[in-house]
Motif scaffolding. Structure first.
Motif, mmCIF file in Angstrom:
data_model
loop_
_atom_site.group_PDB
_atom_site.id
_atom_site.type_symbol
_atom_site.label_atom_id
_atom_site.label_comp_id
_atom_site.label_asym_id
_atom_site.label_seq_id
_atom_site.Cartn_x
_atom_site.Cartn_y
_atom_site.Cartn_z
ATOM 1 N N SER A 43 -85.422 -95.249 54.944
ATOM 2 C CA SER A 43 -84.258 -96.124 55.049
ATOM 3 C C SER A 43 -83.073 -95.542 54.272
ATOM 4 O O SER A 43 -81.935 -95.509 54.772
ATOM 5 N N GLU A 44 -83.334 -95.065 53.077
ATOM 6 C CA GLU A 44 -82.260 -94.480 52.265
ATOM 7 C C GLU A 44 -81.679 -93.241 52.930
ATOM 8 O O GLU A 44 -80.449 -93.058 52.971
ATOM 9 N N ARG A 45 -82.551 -92.389 53.457
ATOM 10 C CA ARG A 45 -82.077 -91.158 54.100
ATOM 11 C C ARG A 45 -81.259 -91.466 55.348
ATOM 12 O O ARG A 45 -80.226 -90.828 55.596
ATOM 13 N N LEU A 46 -81.702 -92.417 56.161
ATOM 14 C CA LEU A 46 -80.982 -92.731 57.389
ATOM 15 C C LEU A 46 -79.627 -93.373 57.092
ATOM 16 O O LEU A 46 -78.621 -93.044 57.734
ATOM 17 N N VAL A 47 -79.606 -94.295 56.142
ATOM 18 C CA VAL A 47 -78.334 -94.915 55.785
ATOM 19 C C VAL A 47 -77.372 -93.873 55.228
ATOM 20 O O VAL A 47 -76.168 -93.881 55.530
ATOM 21 N N ASP A 48 -77.883 -92.945 54.432
ATOM 22 C CA ASP A 48 -77.041 -91.880 53.892
ATOM 23 C C ASP A 48 -76.500 -90.998 55.005
ATOM 24 O O ASP A 48 -75.324 -90.604 55.008
ATOM 25 N N GLU A 49 -77.346 -90.700 56.004
ATOM 26 C CA GLU A 49 -76.913 -89.861 57.128
ATOM 27 C C GLU A 49 -75.842 -90.571 57.951
ATOM 28 O O GLU A 49 -74.861 -89.958 58.379
ATOM 29 N N VAL A 50 -76.019 -91.878 58.162
ATOM 30 C CA VAL A 50 -75.015 -92.639 58.898
ATOM 31 C C VAL A 50 -73.701 -92.648 58.134
ATOM 32 O O VAL A 50 -72.604 -92.520 58.706
ATOM 33 N N GLY A 51 -73.792 -92.806 56.805
ATOM 34 C CA GLY A 51 -72.575 -92.827 56.003
ATOM 35 C C GLY A 51 -71.823 -91.516 56.062
ATOM 36 O O GLY A 51 -70.584 -91.496 56.143
ATOM 37 N N ARG A 52 -72.526 -90.414 56.033
ATOM 38 C CA ARG A 52 -71.861 -89.106 56.092
ATOM 39 C C ARG A 52 -71.284 -88.825 57.466
ATOM 40 O O ARG A 52 -70.364 -88.024 57.611
ATOM 41 N N SER A 53 -71.830 -89.488 58.517
ATOM 42 C CA SER A 53 -71.369 -89.216 59.885
ATOM 43 C C SER A 53 -70.487 -90.328 60.429
ATOM 44 O O SER A 53 -70.286 -90.435 61.639
#
Length: 505
Positions: free
Chosen positions: A425-435
């Motif tokens: 969950s943390e990794r996906l949210v971080d990826e969405v935030g960067r993109s």
């Protein structure tokens, strides 16, 4: 050959399957049962944990009590306790009464399951004993698979109350068969003077702490909860004290001296790990289908039928194979573990597009591999016994390990879901935030969720987290299979079928 004891064994088999269905069908239909009684999720976990505690406690006591009160009397008592409490649960006037009935239902189930192995070791002559062990294996492989189909029938087609009412016909059949088939013997009440009261108290404390810890640890935030810390401390203290008490007691509930035999130790450890490993074919895929694809029991049970129906072919086939002098039970076990491991690795490739059709191949491998594991390990373990008088002690140890494996496996799945789910969950949210400024290059499944569609974004992330966590769970269970394979390579020595061992003596 006298067929009357076989009729009694059939009755005990029906009673054991009935007890298994009481646990597993209830677990599958638990959301519907909670909804019918207006019970939320966290309180509803007590319905599972109390049953698991009662089952573990009853399993350890059952063989000792069966010898004391006679096998026939105690089996009929266990059937009556199981059916009586099960039929009363839908009419419980309040929550406290329901929990009490569920505890005694688990106690009745715990009393019943070990009696199947005890009876098989007692009434079956060595030439056909291996096939009796295959019958016992039905409770480890067939029951978990068919329970989802039964739950689907009651909750989605008939009525949720039949989750409990199904105990009546099976209980009546088993009562008639046991009454007619098992011999009437004199009880040994003098054993009550030497009952291991201290061991029973320590067992209740240890089993109660472990089952409560495993089932409630996740929603209590594990070791951030003082209660979880206390339960863990009780486990650390109670289990060694229990082992020490049982080792020196003149008439123990658990005869730990049997663990000095390599093959028997392998059987206890292997069955424990096998129960945990079998979650890869039942709990994990059904949880994914319900959580990600929105399946009801009626839709998801088809993948379990593959395993359930396969047992009627594979269990006697594996028993027939092991009955040959040239067949090595260790090699058969390794072949079965290889198939189960392939199923876990194949299912670990799961993605959000998977439905039940994608599971059929891996479930078929499970259906072939699981009997090739459980029947050989039962043969290896029981061949280490020196006589029928050791049968009750062996049944107590093997089945106690099996009953404790269920909450431990549940706890492992909860830990994987919590730790790996939080990580993904943390990794996906971080990826969405960067993109966020490049929606077209976002991860698959998230591109339409960027921008103003916050709810869609949340659902997409939740789905991907569930998929990735499910894949990790399959990999963890694959690792359990590897550990079990190492036990096969290190512990057991070559043994032969019971009929050949009997012929040698």
């Amino acid at each position: 050959m006298n067929l009357t004891p076989l009729i009694g064994l059939l009755g005990v088999l029906v009673a054991a399957l009935n007890a298994e269905f009481n646990e597993l069908v209830m677990a599958t239909a638990l959301p519907d049962v909670r909804g019918a009684f207006g019970i939320s999720h966290d309180p509803g976990i007590w319905l599972e944990s109390l049953y698991a505690f009662g089952a573990a406690f009853g399993t350890a006591l059952s063989p000792w009590l069966a010898v004391t009160f006679s096998l026939r009397r105690f089996t009929l008592f266990a059937i009556g306790l199981t059916c009586g409490t099960t039929l009363l649960i839908p009419f419980a006037p309040d929550w406290e009464v329901m929990l009490g009935l569920r505890l005694f239902q688990g106690l009745g189930g715990g009393f019943t399951i070990p009696l199947l192995m005890t009876t098989a070791l007692r009434v079956l002559p060595p030439p056909i004993r291996l096939y009796g062990l295959a019958v016992y294996a039905l409770t480890a492989t067939f029951s978990p698979a068919i329970s989802s189909s039964i739950a689907a029938l009651w909750t989605d087609i008939v009525d949720w109350r039949f989750v409990f009412f199904e105990a009546l016909p099976l209980g009546a059949i088993s009562t008639v068969l046991v009454w007619h088939g098992l011999p009437q013997e004199s009880p040994h009440y003098e054993r009550l003077r030497r009952f291991d009261w201290r061991g029973a108290v320590l067992l209740a404390l240890a089993a109660g702490s472990l089952t409560t810890l495993m089932y409630h640890g996740s929603h209590l935030d594990w070791f951030n909860s003082p209660l979880v810390c206390v339960l863990a401390a009780l486990c650390v203290v109670a289990f060694p004290l229990l082992a020490l008490n049982e080792w020196f007691h003149p008439l123990p509930l658990l005869k730990l001296q049997l663990l000095g035999r390599r093959n028997f130790t392998y059987g206890v450890l292997a069955l424990f790990l096998f129960v945990v490993l079998s979650l890869s074919s039942s709990v994990v895929p059904l949880t994914y289908l319900a959580g990600v694809q929105g399946y009801r029991a009626l839709q998801g049970h088809w993948i379990m039928l593959v395993i359930a129906l396969g047992q009627f072919l594979m269990l006697p086939a594996v028993a027939f194979l092991l009955d040959r002098r040239w067949a090595d039970a260790r090699i058969v076990t390794l072949c079965g573990l290889g198939l189960v491991a392939c199923a876990c690795l194949g299912a670990a490739a799961i993605d959000a597009s998977w439905n039940r059709e994608q599971f059929y191949l891996w479930q078929a491998l499970q259906a072939i591999g699981q009997p090739m594991v459980v029947v050989p390990l039962l043969m290896i373990a029981t061949n280490a016994l020196k006589g029928p008088e050791e049968g009750p002690f062996a049944s107590a140890l093997i089945n106690t390990a099996r009953s404790l494996a269920v909450p431990v496996g549940t706890g492992i799945l909860e830990l994987v879901e919590r730790w790996r789910g939080a990580f993904h969950s943390e990794r996906l949210v971080d990826e969405v935030g960067r993109s966020r400024f490049q929606p077209m290059s976002s991860p698959t499944g998230l591109t339409t969720a960027i921008g103003d569609h916050g709810e869609t974004l949340a659902r997409a992330i939740e789905t991907q987290v569930s998929v990735l966590t499910t894949a990790d769970t399959f990999l963890v269970l694959f690792a359990v299979g590897v550990v079990l394979a190492l036990l096969v390579l290190l512990l057991p020595v070559r043994t032969y079928p019971p009929r050949i061992l009997f012929a040698k003596h």
